[in-house]
Scaffold this motif. Sequence first.
Motif, PDB file in Angstrom:
ATOM      1  N   LYS A 168       0.838  -1.213   0.000  1.00 10.71           N
ATOM      2  CA  LYS A 168       0.000   0.000   0.000  1.00 10.71           C
ATOM      3  C   LYS A 168       0.871   1.260   0.000  1.00 10.71           C
ATOM      4  CE  LYS A 168      -4.025  -2.266   1.915  1.00 10.71           C
ATOM      5  NZ  LYS A 168      -4.808  -2.509   3.117  1.00 10.71           N
ATOM      6  N   ASP A 169       0.685   2.120   1.034  1.00 14.02           N
ATOM      7  CA  ASP A 169       1.475   3.358   1.030  1.00 14.02           C
ATOM      8  C   ASP A 169       2.712   3.251   1.924  1.00 14.02           C
ATOM      9  OD1 ASP A 169       0.085   3.141   3.358  1.00 14.02           O
ATOM     10  OD2 ASP A 169      -0.504   5.256   3.470  1.00 14.02           O
ATOM     11  N   ARG A 170       3.089   2.029   2.278  1.00 16.02           N
ATOM     12  CA  ARG A 170       4.254   1.857   3.161  1.00 16.02           C
ATOM     13  C   ARG A 170       5.543   1.789   2.354  1.00 16.02           C
ATOM     14  NH1 ARG A 170       3.039   3.108   8.082  1.00 16.02           N
ATOM     15  NH2 ARG A 170       4.185   1.447   9.146  1.00 16.02           N
ATOM     16  N   MET A 171       6.656   2.100   3.044  1.00 16.08           N
ATOM     17  CA  MET A 171       7.970   2.063   2.410  1.00 16.08           C
ATOM     18  C   MET A 171       8.865   1.107   3.197  1.00 16.08           C
ATOM     19  SD  MET A 171       7.581   4.332   0.033  1.00 16.08           S
ATOM     20  CE  MET A 171       9.170   4.884  -0.564  1.00 16.08           C
ATOM     21  N   MET A 172       9.843   0.495   2.509  1.00 15.73           N
ATOM     22  CA  MET A 172      10.812  -0.384   3.164  1.00 15.73           C
ATOM     23  C   MET A 172      12.142   0.377   3.197  1.00 15.73           C
ATOM     24  SD  MET A 172       8.591  -2.727   3.527  1.00 15.73           S
ATOM     25  CE  MET A 172       9.537  -3.972   4.401  1.00 15.73           C
ATOM     26  N   LEU A 173      12.595   0.649   4.419  1.00 14.60           N
ATOM     27  CA  LEU A 173      13.744   1.545   4.598  1.00 14.60           C
ATOM     28  C   LEU A 173      15.036   0.774   4.885  1.00 14.60           C
ATOM     29  CD1 LEU A 173      14.822   4.478   4.983  1.00 14.60           C
ATOM     30  CD2 LEU A 173      14.057   4.318   7.367  1.00 14.60           C
ATOM     31  N   ASP A 174      16.069   1.118   4.144  1.00 17.29           N
ATOM     32  CA  ASP A 174      17.398   0.518   4.351  1.00 17.29           C
ATOM     33  C   ASP A 174      18.198   1.407   5.302  1.00 17.29           C
ATOM     34  OD1 ASP A 174      19.847  -0.732   4.190  1.00 17.29           O
ATOM     35  OD2 ASP A 174      20.335   0.099   2.216  1.00 17.29           O
ATOM     36  N   LEU A 175      17.886   1.242   6.597  1.00 20.33           N
ATOM     37  CA  LEU A 175      18.529   2.100   7.595  1.00 20.33           C
ATOM     38  C   LEU A 175      20.033   1.822   7.697  1.00 20.33           C
ATOM     39  CD1 LEU A 175      17.427   4.316   9.445  1.00 20.33           C
ATOM     40  CD2 LEU A 175      17.325   2.634  11.276  1.00 20.33           C
ATOM     41  N   ARG A 176      20.404   0.572   7.459  1.00 21.52           N
ATOM     42  CA  ARG A 176      21.839   0.224   7.520  1.00 21.52           C
ATOM     43  C   ARG A 176      22.620   0.970   6.446  1.00 21.52           C
ATOM     44  NH1 ARG A 176      20.616  -6.161   7.092  1.00 21.52           N
ATOM     45  NH2 ARG A 176      20.161  -6.581   9.284  1.00 21.52           N
ATOM     46  N   GLY A 177      21.984   1.079   5.280  1.00 21.29           N
ATOM     47  CA  GLY A 177      22.618   1.810   4.176  1.00 21.29           C
ATOM     48  C   GLY A 177      22.824   3.268   4.562  1.00 21.29           C
ATOM     49  N   VAL A 178      21.823   3.835   5.263  1.00 20.81           N
ATOM     50  CA  VAL A 178      21.934   5.226   5.719  1.00 20.81           C
ATOM     51  C   VAL A 178      23.132   5.357   6.655  1.00 20.81           C
ATOM     52  CG1 VAL A 178      20.823   7.097   7.005  1.00 20.81           C
ATOM     53  CG2 VAL A 178      19.424   5.606   5.543  1.00 20.81           C
ATOM     54  N   LEU A 179      23.194   4.460   7.647  1.00 19.00           N
ATOM     55  CA  LEU A 179      24.270   4.553   8.645  1.00 19.00           C
ATOM     56  C   LEU A 179      25.635   4.365   7.999  1.00 19.00           C
ATOM     57  CD1 LEU A 179      25.257   4.835  11.555  1.00 19.00           C
ATOM     58  CD2 LEU A 179      24.808   2.403  11.891  1.00 19.00           C
ATOM     59  N   LYS A 180      25.737   3.407   7.098  1.00 19.24           N
ATOM     60  CA  LYS A 180      27.025   3.171   6.432  1.00 19.24           C
ATOM     61  C   LYS A 180      27.476   4.432   5.683  1.00 19.24           C
ATOM     62  CE  LYS A 180      29.579   0.084   3.487  1.00 19.24           C
ATOM     63  NZ  LYS A 180      29.629  -1.041   2.577  1.00 19.24           N
ATOM     64  N   ASP A 181      26.555   5.060   4.990  1.00 14.20           N
ATOM     65  CA  ASP A 181      26.910   6.272   4.243  1.00 14.20           C
ATOM     66  C   ASP A 181      27.232   7.442   5.176  1.00 14.20           C
ATOM     67  OD1 ASP A 181      26.697   4.878   1.903  1.00 14.20           O
ATOM     68  OD2 ASP A 181      24.693   5.617   1.391  1.00 14.20           O
ATOM     69  N   GLN A 182      26.541   7.504   6.315  1.00 11.92           N
ATOM     70  CA  GLN A 182      26.868   8.548   7.297  1.00 11.92           C
ATOM     71  C   GLN A 182      28.295   8.367   7.812  1.00 11.92           C
ATOM     72  OE1 GLN A 182      23.757   8.024  10.245  1.00 11.92           O
ATOM     73  NE2 GLN A 182      22.457   9.594   9.315  1.00 11.92           N
ATOM     74  N   LEU A 183      28.669   7.111   8.048  1.00 10.09           N
ATOM     75  CA  LEU A 183      30.035   6.826   8.522  1.00 10.09           C
ATOM     76  C   LEU A 183      31.054   7.272   7.480  1.00 10.09           C
ATOM     77  CD1 LEU A 183      29.481   3.253  10.031  1.00 10.09           C
ATOM     78  CD2 LEU A 183      30.216   5.270  11.316  1.00 10.09           C
ATOM     79  N   ILE A 184      30.770   6.943   6.229  1.00  7.47           N
ATOM     80  CA  ILE A 184      31.698   7.308   5.144  1.00  7.47           C
ATOM     81  C   ILE A 184      31.812   8.829   5.030  1.00  7.47           C
ATOM     82  CG2 ILE A 184      32.038   7.205   2.623  1.00  7.47           C
ATOM     83  CD1 ILE A 184      30.774   4.318   2.796  1.00  7.47           C
ATOM     84  N   ARG A 185      30.675   9.511   5.143  1.00  5.24           N
ATOM     85  CA  ARG A 185      30.704  10.981   5.067  1.00  5.24           C
ATOM     86  C   ARG A 185      31.436  11.596   6.267  1.00  5.24           C
ATOM     87  NH1 ARG A 185      25.688  10.578   2.497  1.00  5.24           N
ATOM     88  NH2 ARG A 185      24.561  10.699   4.470  1.00  5.24           N
ATOM     89  N   SER A 186      31.474  10.844   7.369  1.00  4.67           N
ATOM     90  CA  SER A 186      32.206  11.336   8.549  1.00  4.67           C
ATOM     91  C   SER A 186      33.688  10.988   8.480  1.00  4.67           C
ATOM     92  CB  SER A 186      31.602  10.743   9.827  1.00  4.67           C
ATOM     93  OG  SER A 186      30.283  11.203  10.001  1.00  4.67           O
ATOM     94  N   GLY A 187      34.110  10.347   7.398  1.00  3.53           N
ATOM     95  CA  GLY A 187      35.545  10.096   7.209  1.00  3.53           C
ATOM     96  C   GLY A 187      35.991   8.651   7.352  1.00  3.53           C
ATOM     97  N   VAL A 188      35.054   7.758   7.730  1.00  5.93           N
ATOM     98  CA  VAL A 188      35.425   6.345   7.879  1.00  5.93           C
ATOM     99  C   VAL A 188      35.566   5.740   6.479  1.00  5.93           C
ATOM    100  CG1 VAL A 188      34.783   4.110   8.897  1.00  5.93           C
ATOM    101  CG2 VAL A 188      34.127   6.241  10.047  1.00  5.93           C
TER     102      VAL A 188
END
Length: 227
Positions: A168-188
Amino acid sequence: MKNNYIDFSRHFGSNGPNAYFSLCDEDYSSIVNRKKFVSKLGYNPKDLVISSQVHSNKIKLVDKPCSVEDFDGLISKSRSVVLSILVADCMPLFLYNPISKYFALIHSGWRGTDKNICQSAISKLINKGDNSNALLAIIGPSIGQCCFEVGEEVASRFDSSYSIKGKKDRMMLDLRGVLKDQLIRSGVKAYNIFLNKQCTYCESELFHSYRREGSSAGRMIAICGWN
Ligand SMILES: [Zn+2]
């Protein structure tokens, strides 16, 4: 007897702190069970650092065993403290810098991830003279995109590339992908991030899941420290 935990220590190298994640044999929101668990791992339960967690981006630097309130991230350099956090679907993030010897344990659910708690932790480390290029990271078992159904109000907090359409109107969120990219943007460095792909919702034999079990769900414990 089969281990009642997953040992991620090898990702921090032979001189790094140990990194453990419990399974669902017990509910580790019980302090008695937590102490039993760390004793079994060879730690002194008196060395535990415990925080009540509130889905914030607040990080506490600790140099001795203690109980603290309202922090979702713990950082230390002391070889005599054992950091702990509780999760059931949220991501446990372990960090270690083999040069400075700082290590951290972070609770990053969708709220904490939305607040970029990993960046708060890394900023704190950098303020202490740390270099995020050297950081090693482990993202432990958490709810996968396969099961993390959210509404538009949550999905829209993150870039649309992290969501796919669900029922329906629900979404499936890849939160791990978000965190991994946040780490990379923070220099990891991407090659220094180990991402465990086990889903706490799917693997009901192994893990507690808040989404699956509701508010009575037990908690797993993540542990980081030298032993
Ligand atoms: Zn799943």
